[in-house]
Write an enzyme that holds these catalytic residues in place. Sequence first.
Site: not given
Length: 533
Positions: A433, A160, A295, A164
Amino acid sequence: KKTNDLYSVTSRLINEVMSGRNGTIMSELIDGTHAHQRQAFIPLGGNRYAEYKDGTYVTPILKTRARQELNEIARARSGIVKKAMQHAWSGYKKYAYGKDELLPLSNGGQDNWGGMGTTLVDSLSTLWMMGMKEEFWEARDWVRDNLNFNKVQGGVSVFETTIRNLGGLLSAYDLSGDKIFLEKADDLGMRLMRAFESRTGIPYSETELFDGGRSYNTGWHSNEAVLSEIGTLQVEFRYLAKVTGKSEYATDVMRALDEVLKLDAESGLYPTMIYNTKQELSFGNSEISIGAMGDSFYEYLLKVWLQGGKREMKYRRMYDKSINGILDKLIHMSRPNYLTYVAELKSGSVIHKMDHLSCFLGGNLALGAYTHPDGLDSLIAQRQLRTGKQLAYTCYQMYARSKSGLAPEYVKFGSAKDDFVKGHASYYILRPETSETFFILYHLTKDPVYREWGWEIFQAIEEHCKTDAGYAAIRDVDTMKQDNRMESFFLAETLKYLYLLQDDTAEIDLLNTHVFNTEAHPLRLLSLAPESS
C-alpha cells in the site's frame, strides 16, 4: 534544503548515485554491465525529508540536466526491481509452479487459495509490464491447459478470488488481447455470481466454484458481510460485462453497492459489517476503519466513477462525502512531530491506530484531487491532495523509523515521546500500500522524492526478505526473522508498483485511460475496453 540533495545538478556517474543517499545495494552500469557487488542496506532512520511533513512542499523546477540524471538513475533502478521479479518468478517456477503460493524458506508450494494457481494468475500483468514476455506466454499456456475452476474444492473467498484471479485474468486479456484469458475469466465470473443469491442481493463472502456449489458467509461473521468485500467487486465485474456483453455481471455487483449506499451512514462513514442474511439490510457493528475490512470500499467509490468515464456522478458525490467524513473525523496529528494519520472509530470512540493497509489512502486522495469535478485548484481538491501527501510522509516514516526499514502491520499513536510505536502485529508480509501511494503521487506530481522513498523500501526488502527461492515475509520488523510465506500480492502489487515508480514509460495514464483494481491489475476504462465479440 540541507536535508535533501535530490536537486543537485553536479554531474555524477550513474552507478555511484543510483541508490540515492542510502549506500550501494548493487553496482550496475547504465550500459548493462553488471558488477555483482552488494553492500548491506542500513536504514538512515526517520525524521528526514521533514519539509514534506505538512503536505505543502512543492519540488523546485529541475533543470534539464538534473532531470535527465534522475531519470537515468530511475531507469537503472527499475532494472534491479525487474531482477527481483525474475528471482521470485524463477523460484516459483522451480518449486511451486501452478500452486497458489511459493514457500520461500522450505522451497515448496501450497494451495491455500483453492488451488487456482493464484500466484501465477496474479503475476500475469506484472510479467507483461516488466517485459517478461516469454514467462508470460508460458504462464498463458498453463492457464489454457490446467486452470479448471470446476476442480477447485471447498469454498473460496469471493473478494480475494475476484481481485486476484478474476482481476489477473482480465488484466492479462486487456494487455495482451489473448482470448484464453477472457474465456477463463468468463467461466470464473459465472461461478462467482452464485454468491449474490442472498436474500438481500449482498454477496456471501465464500462460494464453492465447482458445479452445484453453495455460497455462504465465513464462519466468524456468519450473519454479516464485510464492507470492503461488498464494495470491491465492481471494477472487475463491470469490465467483464463490457468485454463479454453479459450485462448481468455489472447489474448484480452495482445493485449490491447501491443497496449499501442507501443505508444512512453518518458523514459517509460505513461500519465494517453489514447484515446480509435478514430480510432488510442493516449495519452489523459500529466500527469504522479505513484499514482492514473498510479500505477498498472507499477506494472503489472513486474508481467506479473513473472507470465509467466520470458520468455516474452519484458515486463521485458519495466518495467526496465519505472523504469529507474521513478528513473531519478520522484524521489526527501526532505529538511531538505532528505526523498526520488516519485513526479508527469504535462505538464513537477514537482508536489511535493506523494499519499499513490504510496507507493506500494517500494515493487515493491524490487521484481524487487531480480528477475532482471542481478542478485541482479548488479548495476541496487541495485539501484532499495535501492530506494525501501528509499521509504518504507518515507511511514513509513507518518504514524509515524501524530497525529494518520495513513497516509493521499497524502502528499505535499516542506516545508523546515517539509519535507512534509498532503494534502487537509487528510483522511485515510484503504489503504494497505504501509503494502504491508513492507510485500514484509520482505519476501525478513527478516529484522525485517518492522515487527515493520507494527505493529505500525496495532496498529493505532486498536486504531482509530475499531467500534462495524468492522473498519471505518478516515476523518482526525489528528482529527481521523470516516467515515461510510469499503472498501473491508481492508479485502482483509490491514489485509492480516499485517498478512503475522508477519506470514511467508504461502506457498507463491514471487520469485518462486506465484504472487499477485494488490488486494493481490495470484495466482500460469502459469506453476504451475491447467490445464483446
